[in-house]
Design an enzyme around this catalytic site. Sequence first.
Site, PDB file in Angstrom:
ATOM      1  N   GLU A   1      -9.992  -0.424  -1.192  1.00 47.66           N
ATOM      2  CA  GLU A   1      -9.520   0.729  -0.751  1.00 47.66           C
ATOM      3  C   GLU A   1      -9.501   1.474  -2.037  1.00 47.66           C
ATOM      4  O   GLU A   1     -10.089   2.649  -2.645  1.00 47.66           O
ATOM      5  CB  GLU A   1      -8.142   0.526  -0.578  1.00 47.66           C
ATOM      6  CG  GLU A   1      -8.558  -0.123   0.543  1.00 47.66           C
ATOM      7  CD  GLU A   1      -6.425  -0.612   1.279  1.00 47.66           C
ATOM      8  OE1 GLU A   1      -5.294   0.199   0.933  1.00 47.66           O
ATOM      9  OE2 GLU A   1      -6.966  -1.377   2.208  1.00 47.66           O
TER      10      GLU A   1
ATOM     11  N   LYS B   1       0.679  -1.002  -0.048  1.00 48.00           N
ATOM     12  CA  LYS B   1      -0.197   0.468   0.122  1.00 48.00           C
ATOM     13  C   LYS B   1       0.625   1.137  -0.021  1.00 48.00           C
ATOM     14  O   LYS B   1       1.433   1.496  -0.922  1.00 48.00           O
ATOM     15  CB  LYS B   1      -0.573   0.366   1.479  1.00 48.00           C
ATOM     16  CG  LYS B   1      -1.657  -1.457   1.192  1.00 48.00           C
ATOM     17  CD  LYS B   1      -3.094  -1.355   1.955  1.00 48.00           C
ATOM     18  CE  LYS B   1      -3.366  -2.638   2.325  1.00 48.00           C
ATOM     19  NZ  LYS B   1      -4.613  -2.776   3.241  1.00 48.00           N
TER      20      LYS B   1
ATOM     21  N   GLU C   1     -10.874 -11.041  -0.872  1.00 46.96           N
ATOM     22  CA  GLU C   1     -10.703 -10.168   0.555  1.00 46.96           C
ATOM     23  C   GLU C   1     -11.799  -9.877   0.633  1.00 46.96           C
ATOM     24  O   GLU C   1     -12.406  -8.705   0.596  1.00 46.96           O
ATOM     25  CB  GLU C   1      -9.343  -8.643   0.275  1.00 46.96           C
ATOM     26  CG  GLU C   1      -8.624  -9.631  -0.172  1.00 46.96           C
ATOM     27  CD  GLU C   1      -7.338  -8.480  -0.133  1.00 46.96           C
ATOM     28  OE1 GLU C   1      -6.244  -9.122   0.538  1.00 46.96           O
ATOM     29  OE2 GLU C   1      -7.557  -6.916  -0.416  1.00 46.96           O
TER      30      GLU C   1
ATOM     31  N   SER D   1      -5.987  -9.465   7.430  1.00 42.82           N
ATOM     32  CA  SER D   1      -5.128  -9.916   7.864  1.00 42.82           C
ATOM     33  C   SER D   1      -4.787 -11.598   7.923  1.00 42.82           C
ATOM     34  O   SER D   1      -5.150 -12.065   9.131  1.00 42.82           O
ATOM     35  CB  SER D   1      -6.409  -9.735   9.229  1.00 42.82           C
ATOM     36  OG  SER D   1      -6.959  -8.487   9.117  1.00 42.82           O
TER      37      SER D   1
ATOM     38  N   HIS E   1      -8.407  -3.700  -5.785  1.00 45.78           N
ATOM     39  CA  HIS E   1      -8.481  -3.693  -4.528  1.00 45.78           C
ATOM     40  C   HIS E   1      -9.569  -2.631  -4.304  1.00 45.78           C
ATOM     41  O   HIS E   1      -9.536  -2.107  -4.302  1.00 45.78           O
ATOM     42  CB  HIS E   1      -6.677  -2.740  -3.158  1.00 45.78           C
ATOM     43  CG  HIS E   1      -6.422  -3.016  -2.471  1.00 45.78           C
ATOM     44  ND1 HIS E   1      -7.477  -2.586  -1.436  1.00 45.78           N
ATOM     45  CD2 HIS E   1      -5.585  -4.721  -1.911  1.00 45.78           C
ATOM     46  CE1 HIS E   1      -6.824  -2.985  -0.565  1.00 45.78           C
ATOM     47  NE2 HIS E   1      -6.258  -4.221  -0.273  1.00 45.78           N
TER      48      HIS E   1
END
Length: 252
Positions: free
Chosen positions: A97, A11, A167, A213, A95
Amino acid sequence: MINPMIAANWKMHKTIPEAVAFAKQLKEKFPKPGDVDIVIAPPFTALFPVVEVLKDSPIHVSAQNMHWEEKGAYTGEISAAMLVDAGCEFIIIGHSERRTLFGETGGMLNKKIHAALKSGLKPIFCIGETLEERESGATFRIIQKQIKEGLNNIISDDIRKIALAYEPIWAIGTGKTATPPQAQEVHSFIRKTIATDLEYDRASEIVIIYGGSVNPENTDSLMNQPDINGALVGGAGLDFGSFADIIKISER
Ligand code: PGA
């Protein structure tokens, strides 16, 4: 047999010296091709220096984002060809994000995947549901929609070059992992969707990795699931010791 893939998504972390130091350690620890495909995804500024360090090493380099156009007036953007020029082999696309913070839609991601494949980059295509979607029982519908939109019109010969990363958004950076059976259930659904909706007859060979995680403590139980072929690691991938442990645990 599918080789597991363990990928670190850094990231917006690490300066050039920090990224180079990490890459040197990784190269020393894993000098030869093993049965795990190791990928690191540094920020744009560190891509080229990291590629230079990892020359003559089996470790692969990925970018975290790209634009679908080849070139042009797109201030602040980077094209697939530029990433290939810098020595990247992989590209993370979609992703969560990027989807939630930067408004990337299924249609945009589909254009990115087409452009990446055309330039020779191998996409790691991320999909996953929010907590609200999971709790309302919409997980499979959302996953199926993301696959159909993102992989629309991708020919069979190209599907095999794509890895999928499941994810669940509620598990990213929260310390909450999907339980191994929860993750397995979705991974198996993803594989089925690739086989049926995309009519791809070699879905059993597609790499489907889990993210959210992941750490050295939960790696083993996740990797023991039949449809989990690796991990996309955020936080734990910033720490050399933890990332190396996750790779070691994933070796079979
Ligand atoms: P995390 O991030 O491992 O810190 O949860 C995973 C990801 O966003 O790819």
